[in-house]
Design an enzyme around this catalytic site. Structure first.
Site, PDB file in Angstrom:
ATOM      1  N   SER A 124       0.833  -1.202   0.000  1.00  0.00           N
ATOM      2  CA  SER A 124       0.000   0.000   0.000  1.00  0.00           C
ATOM      3  C   SER A 124       0.867   1.252   0.000  1.00  0.00           C
ATOM      4  CB  SER A 124      -0.859  -0.013   1.268  1.00  0.00           C
ATOM      5  OG  SER A 124      -1.406   1.251   1.502  1.00  0.00           O
ATOM      6  N   TYR A 149      -2.042  -1.165  10.901  1.00  0.00           N
ATOM      7  CA  TYR A 149      -2.257  -1.714   9.552  1.00  0.00           C
ATOM      8  C   TYR A 149      -1.074  -1.365   8.649  1.00  0.00           C
ATOM      9  CZ  TYR A 149      -3.757  -1.848   4.689  1.00  0.00           C
ATOM     10  OH  TYR A 149      -3.791  -2.070   3.337  1.00  0.00           O
ATOM     11  N   LYS A 153       2.024  -3.758   6.713  1.00  0.00           N
ATOM     12  CA  LYS A 153       2.441  -3.723   5.302  1.00  0.00           C
ATOM     13  C   LYS A 153       3.952  -3.473   5.199  1.00  0.00           C
ATOM     14  CE  LYS A 153      -1.468  -4.462   3.282  1.00  0.00           C
ATOM     15  NZ  LYS A 153      -1.675  -5.804   2.750  1.00  0.00           N
TER      16      LYS A 153
HETATM   17  P1  NAD Z   1     -10.708  -7.518   1.135  1.00  0.00           P
HETATM   18  O1  NAD Z   1     -10.914  -7.516   2.602  1.00  0.00           O
HETATM   19  O2  NAD Z   1     -11.891  -7.359   0.255  1.00  0.00           O
HETATM   20  O3  NAD Z   1      -9.924  -8.847   0.692  1.00  0.00           O
HETATM   21  C1  NAD Z   1      -9.027  -9.516   1.539  1.00  0.00           C
HETATM   22  C2  NAD Z   1      -9.446 -10.966   1.549  1.00  0.00           C
HETATM   23  O4  NAD Z   1      -8.559 -11.710   2.373  1.00  0.00           O
HETATM   24  C3  NAD Z   1     -10.858 -11.186   2.087  1.00  0.00           C
HETATM   25  O5  NAD Z   1     -11.582 -11.997   1.185  1.00  0.00           O
HETATM   26  C4  NAD Z   1     -10.638 -11.904   3.421  1.00  0.00           C
HETATM   27  O6  NAD Z   1     -11.699 -12.785   3.726  1.00  0.00           O
HETATM   28  C5  NAD Z   1      -9.342 -12.635   3.125  1.00  0.00           C
HETATM   29  N1  NAD Z   1      -8.546 -12.979   4.305  1.00  0.00           N
HETATM   30  C6  NAD Z   1      -8.097 -12.171   5.299  1.00  0.00           C
HETATM   31  N2  NAD Z   1      -7.374 -12.889   6.186  1.00  0.00           N
HETATM   32  C7  NAD Z   1      -7.363 -14.174   5.746  1.00  0.00           C
HETATM   33  C8  NAD Z   1      -6.797 -15.378   6.223  1.00  0.00           C
HETATM   34  N3  NAD Z   1      -6.091 -15.422   7.360  1.00  0.00           N
HETATM   35  N4  NAD Z   1      -6.989 -16.514   5.515  1.00  0.00           N
HETATM   36  C9  NAD Z   1      -7.729 -16.505   4.369  1.00  0.00           C
HETATM   37  N5  NAD Z   1      -8.275 -15.394   3.859  1.00  0.00           N
HETATM   38  C10 NAD Z   1      -8.105 -14.232   4.555  1.00  0.00           C
HETATM   39  O7  NAD Z   1      -9.621  -6.392   0.819  1.00  0.00           O
HETATM   40  P2  NAD Z   1      -9.128  -5.830  -0.589  1.00  0.00           P
HETATM   41  O8  NAD Z   1      -9.560  -4.414  -0.680  1.00  0.00           O
HETATM   42  O9  NAD Z   1      -9.468  -6.765  -1.675  1.00  0.00           O
HETATM   43  O10 NAD Z   1      -7.572  -5.825  -0.331  1.00  0.00           O
HETATM   44  C11 NAD Z   1      -6.735  -6.902  -0.707  1.00  0.00           C
HETATM   45  C12 NAD Z   1      -5.343  -6.630  -0.177  1.00  0.00           C
HETATM   46  O11 NAD Z   1      -4.887  -5.387  -0.699  1.00  0.00           O
HETATM   47  C13 NAD Z   1      -5.264  -6.524   1.343  1.00  0.00           C
HETATM   48  O12 NAD Z   1      -4.074  -7.107   1.789  1.00  0.00           O
HETATM   49  C14 NAD Z   1      -5.227  -5.030   1.572  1.00  0.00           C
HETATM   50  O13 NAD Z   1      -4.551  -4.686   2.753  1.00  0.00           O
HETATM   51  C15 NAD Z   1      -4.456  -4.548   0.348  1.00  0.00           C
HETATM   52  N6  NAD Z   1      -4.728  -3.147   0.002  1.00  0.00           N
HETATM   53  C16 NAD Z   1      -6.017  -2.752  -0.192  1.00  0.00           C
HETATM   54  C17 NAD Z   1      -6.279  -1.422  -0.479  1.00  0.00           C
HETATM   55  C18 NAD Z   1      -7.691  -0.942  -0.674  1.00  0.00           C
HETATM   56  O14 NAD Z   1      -7.913   0.268  -0.620  1.00  0.00           O
HETATM   57  N7  NAD Z   1      -8.667  -1.800  -0.914  1.00  0.00           N
HETATM   58  C19 NAD Z   1      -5.219  -0.504  -0.600  1.00  0.00           C
HETATM   59  C20 NAD Z   1      -3.906  -0.952  -0.410  1.00  0.00           C
HETATM   60  C21 NAD Z   1      -3.676  -2.293  -0.104  1.00  0.00           C
END
Ligand code: NAD
Ligand code: UDP
Length: 338
Positions: A124, A149, A153
């Site tokens: 991120s 958080y 990362k």
């Molecule tokens: P999201 O919560 O929709 O997807 C994350 C998925 O991981 C979910 O389906 C959740 O059920 C699954 N998960 C979490 N812990 C788990 C575990 N221990 N075992 C199995 N599954 C698990 O989030 P997203 O927006 O799709 O983000 C995906 C990744 O990108 C994350 O790591 C997030 O930190 C990163 N990210 C997201 C953003 C954003 O704005 N959406 C920005 C920067 C980084």
């Protein structure tokens, strides 16, 4: 290639699964549905006419992950599996460190034991911290994060980098996302936040659909053109296509590459609200509130490295992002719940 998507049923994972399938790759998803449901992957299968191998498992569970990796033998892992709510991470830091760090360590151990050498990681822009001024470029050192958080990362980036120093065959791509918004143009998959949304676009969409009364804009006294904060919003389908390029790059590379995925174009909170209203011909009631602790006035990316290394650049406009967010929200007012 066969790609294992850890956390692939979530917002970014499901859109990436769709892009990978449409590019001819095979997709395996492991998700515990902590923040998602299998419905997203069902819809990806309907949209692509291809099937996904789906495991309901916790990525921290090494016994299960090892079995899955041994059976599936993926060429590459994409690690989306993380908890991502900034405010919640302040309240529950141990849960965040446990989940986010442990999933990463388990994946690396299982990769080492099964001979998988390629990993793409969801990082991120938050790792740039407050010290680095925008546009953020990948040569800048990681900064001081303002919440647990962000620290997870930053720490996971370090862990992955160290692993690639120790194992010269390992290929790591750290993708630093800016602000992903929007949805697939079909309106069949999108972002499905649980409870009150923390992020701007889901909140705006829920106000427009009548689920929330009004948006509070967190401060209009920043040193920016209209006083509201500037961010680098990127369409989730552009982001998904960036992952396809990253996976293909990973196959011909060793060591760690850090790559920003953004548009490089900053927009303000008011730009989002105004564009959303214009493009969709809907009203978004809002009020100006106090600043939110930890928000930076402007965060946006330098996109040159993604263009140079991946041959990728974001194509979709802010109007596309607002139109597709609304299309998803109005067709699925309760997200994936019926
Ligand atoms: P999201 O919560 O929709 O997807 C994350 C998925 O991981 C979910 O389906 C959740 O059920 C699954 N998960 C979490 N812990 C788990 C575990 N221990 N075992 C199995 N599954 C698990 O989030 P997203 O927006 O799709 O983000 C995906 C990744 O990108 C994350 O790591 C997030 O930190 C990163 N990210 C997201 C953003 C954003 O704005 N959406 C920005 C920067 C980084
Ligand atoms: N924001 C806002 N009201 C909200 C949610 C967000 O004004 O209800 C603003 C927030 O202050 C920031 C921008 O919208 O300037 C993007 O916030 P978001 O939480 O979506 O992303 P991030 O803070 O991670 O950039």
């Amino acid at each position: 290639m066969k790609i294992l998507l850890a956390g692939g049923a979530g917002y970014i994972g499901s859109h990436t699964a769709l892009s990978l399938l449409n590019s001819g790759h095979e997709v395996v998803v492991v998700d515990n549905y902590d923040n998602s449901s299998p419905e997203s992957i069902k819809r990806v299968e309907q949209l692509t006419g291809r099937s996904v191998t789906l495991y309901e498992d916790d990525v921290k569970d090494k016994v299960r992950m090892l079995k899955i990796m041994q059976k599936e033998q993926p060429d590459c892992v994409i690690h989306f599996a993380g908890l991502k709510a900034v405010g919640e991470s302040v309240q529950q830091p141990v849960r965040y460190y446990r989940n986010n760090i442990d999933t990463t360590l388990t994946l690396l151990e299982c990769m080492a034991e099964t001979g998988c050498k390629e990993i793409v990681f969801s990082s991120s822009a938050t790792v740039y911290g407050a010290e680095n001024s925008s546009p953020c470029h990948e040569g800048m050192p990681r900064g001081i994060c303002t919440n647990p958080y962000g620290w997870t990362k930053s720490m996971m980036e370090q862990i992955l980098q160290d692993a690639s120093v120790a194992d010269k065959e390992l290929s790591v791509v750290l993708l630093r996302y800016f602000n992903p918004i929007g949805a697939h143009e079909s309106g069949r998959i999108g972002e499905d936040p649980q409870g009150i949304p923390n992020n701007l676009m889901p909140y705006v969409s829920q106000v427009a659909v009548g689920k929330r009364e009004k948006l509070t804009i967190f401060g209009d006294d920043y040193d920016t053109p209209d006083g509201t904060c500037l961010r680098d919003y990127i369409h989730v389908m552009d982001l998904a296509e960036g992952h396809v390029k990253a996976v293909e790059f990973c196959a011909h590379h060793h060591g760690t590459e850090i790559i920003n995925l953004g548009t490089g174009q900053p927009y303000s909170v008011l730009d989002i609200v105004n564009t959303f209203q214009q493009v969709n011909d809907v009203k978004v009631a809002y009020e100006i509130g106090p600043r939110r602790a930890g928000d930076l006035p402007a965060v946006y990316s330098d996109v040159h490295k993604a263009e140079r290394v991946l041959g990728w650049r974001a194509k979709r406009t802010l109007a596309d992002m607002c139109r597709d967010s609304w299309n998803w929200q109005k067709n699925n007012p309760n997200g994936y719940k019926k």
